[in-house]
Design a protein around this motif. Structure first.
Motif, PDB file in Angstrom:
ATOM      1  N   LYS A  31       0.836  -1.186   0.000  1.00 50.48           N
ATOM      2  CA  LYS A  31       0.000   0.000   0.000  1.00 50.48           C
ATOM      3  C   LYS A  31       0.878   1.246   0.000  1.00 50.48           C
ATOM      4  N   ARG A  32       0.298   2.338  -0.414  1.00 52.45           N
ATOM      5  CA  ARG A  32       1.015   3.611  -0.457  1.00 52.45           C
ATOM      6  C   ARG A  32       1.575   3.948   0.924  1.00 52.45           C
ATOM      7  N   GLU A  34       3.684   2.391   2.649  1.00 48.71           N
ATOM      8  CA  GLU A  34       4.071   1.227   3.440  1.00 48.71           C
ATOM      9  C   GLU A  34       5.580   1.019   3.321  1.00 48.71           C
ATOM     10  N   ASP A  53      -0.118   2.538  -4.230  1.00 49.36           N
ATOM     11  CA  ASP A  53      -0.602   1.161  -4.117  1.00 49.36           C
ATOM     12  C   ASP A  53      -0.130   0.375  -5.335  1.00 49.36           C
ATOM     13  N   LYS A  78       2.755   0.271 -10.310  1.00 48.58           N
ATOM     14  CA  LYS A  78       1.657   1.003  -9.701  1.00 48.58           C
ATOM     15  C   LYS A  78       0.331   0.360 -10.075  1.00 48.58           C
TER      16      LYS A  78
END
Length: 397
Positions: A31-32, A34, A53, A78
């Motif tokens: 996830k973004r 992370e 993400d 992405k």
């Protein structure tokens, strides 16, 4: 959309870094923001997070590899999910295992150990062969190749060896290696000398006990500790003795017109020294709040290189661990460092009477090339006098 994952921009004082830990493997969805990987430099551990993400496609730099500033270390897709990742992973994998990939760290270890990675069953996600799988395969191979007599002899040795005598060998981290280099340089390249004194902490303790509740209430929960008094006392003493606040640069002496005091903080990865800037303009509450913030950042590995760069003087507190006396090592290019120690009640002669007082030993290590013994002693006496009569810090006398 494929995105290149790059190492952060390193400051000029940091030449390179090394990959410490990959938290995600090829094929894993992320996830973004992370955390993907930690990069360890000489001073701090830098975190690299996911830009969006998607899924990690390929790892270019494995654990232990050296990376330069803004060097590409991985590729990222992405919007991709785990379903699309295996095909992308299988392409760069040199030795696929039943359709699964081999992590860079596992592939490198397998090559060094002379093992065909394609014969190893992966235990990772989607059958990924991990470094642990290779270690297990190496151990199994070694056990099979040992002849029976040798195996029996090995067992006998194990039986006669007392329990609890196992050894574990691990390489030094970059940070620990750098700390070792700096400590050796300090002892080899400076004329380091240490002078001692003792301070009666009763006045500071009484002042702290009297106002600590009001102080915490007035300053939004900031607690009043002892370190802020030492920082203020050291700042005043540095103003009186500029040579202690100076540094040597080649054949020049650099006198700093400001006081940036570093406070040594012990972490699991080593000793770090975040710096309080312009302490001459900081009150006790400002100092306590800043030190607490640095302590939390150090615990979580969030200190930045800028926060640990510079400094004209350092204070280290071995007393929190129970140390009674020590000779702290200089933090080059600084010319001096103050060591605090544990507070112990001792009988002291005061105006012809014996009194039990809370005493602390102070140690000042200094570079004798720049600071004469007279200045060092007077500097330490100034700190002692300011702490034994805290009102002098407010009155600047």
């Amino acid at each position: 959309m494929t995105i290149e994952i790059k190492a952060p921009q390193f400051p000029e004082s940091v030449a390179d870094g090394s990959i410490a830990t990959w938290y995600k493997q090829p094929g894993e969805a992320v996830k973004r923001d992370e955390l993907i990987v930690d990069i360890e430099t000489d001073k701090v551990v830098l975190e690299v997070v996911a830009p969006a993400d998607g899924a990690l496609i390929d790892i270019i730099k494995g654990e232990g590899d050296t990376v330069l500033s803004e060097e590409v270390i991985a590729t990222f897709e992405k919007g991709a999910g785990t379903a699309a990742a295996p095909d992308a992973v299988a392409e760069p994998a040199a030795e696929p295992v039943a359709g699964a990939a081999v992590s860079p760290a596992a592939r490198k270890l397998a090559e060094e150990s002379g093992i065909d990675a394609s014969t190893i069953a992966g235990s990772g996600k989607n059958g990924l062969v991990t470094k642990e799988d290779v270690v297990a395969a190496v151990s199994a191979k070694a056990a099979e190749s040992v002849p029976e007599p040798a195996s029996q002899a090995k067992a006998v040795v194990a039986d006669t060896t007392p329990e609890g005598r196992m050894e574990r060998r691990v390489p030094m981290t970059r940070m620990r290696t750098r700390i070792a280099e700096r400590l050796l340089n300090a002892t080899n390249e400076t004329a380091m000398l240490t002078t001692f004194n003792e301070v009666n902490m009763q006045p500071v303790m009484e002042l702290r006990n009297k106002y600590k509740d009001l102080f915490e209430k007035t300053h939004n929960g900031t607690r009043l500790g002892f370190m802020s008094f030492f920082v203020r006392a050291a700042t005043e003493a540095l103003k009186r003795y500029p040579a202690v606040n100076a540094s040597i640069d080649g054949n020049d002496i650099v006198y700093h017109g400001y006081q940036d005091v570093g406070v040594a903080v012990s972490t699991e990865k080593g000793l770090v020294v975040p710096v309080l800037r312009d302490t001459d303009f900081m009150g006790l509450a400002d100092i306590e709040a800043k030190i607490r913030g640095y302590g939390l950042k150090a615990r979580d590995g969030k200190l930045t290189i800028d926060e640990m760069t510079g400094g004209t003087f350092t204070i280290t507190n071995g007393g929190v661990f129970g140390s009674m006396m020590s000779t702290p090592i200089l933090n080059p290019p600084q010319a001096a460092i103050l060591g605090m120690h544990a507070i112990q009640e001792r009988p002291m002669a005061v105006e012809g009477e014996v009194k039990i007082l809370p005493m602390m030993y102070l140690a000042l290590s200094y570079d004798h090339r720049l600071i004469d013994g007279k200045e060092a002693v007077q500097f330490l006496v100034a700190i002692k006098e300011l702490l034994e009569d805290p009102a002098r810090m407010l009155l600047d006398v």
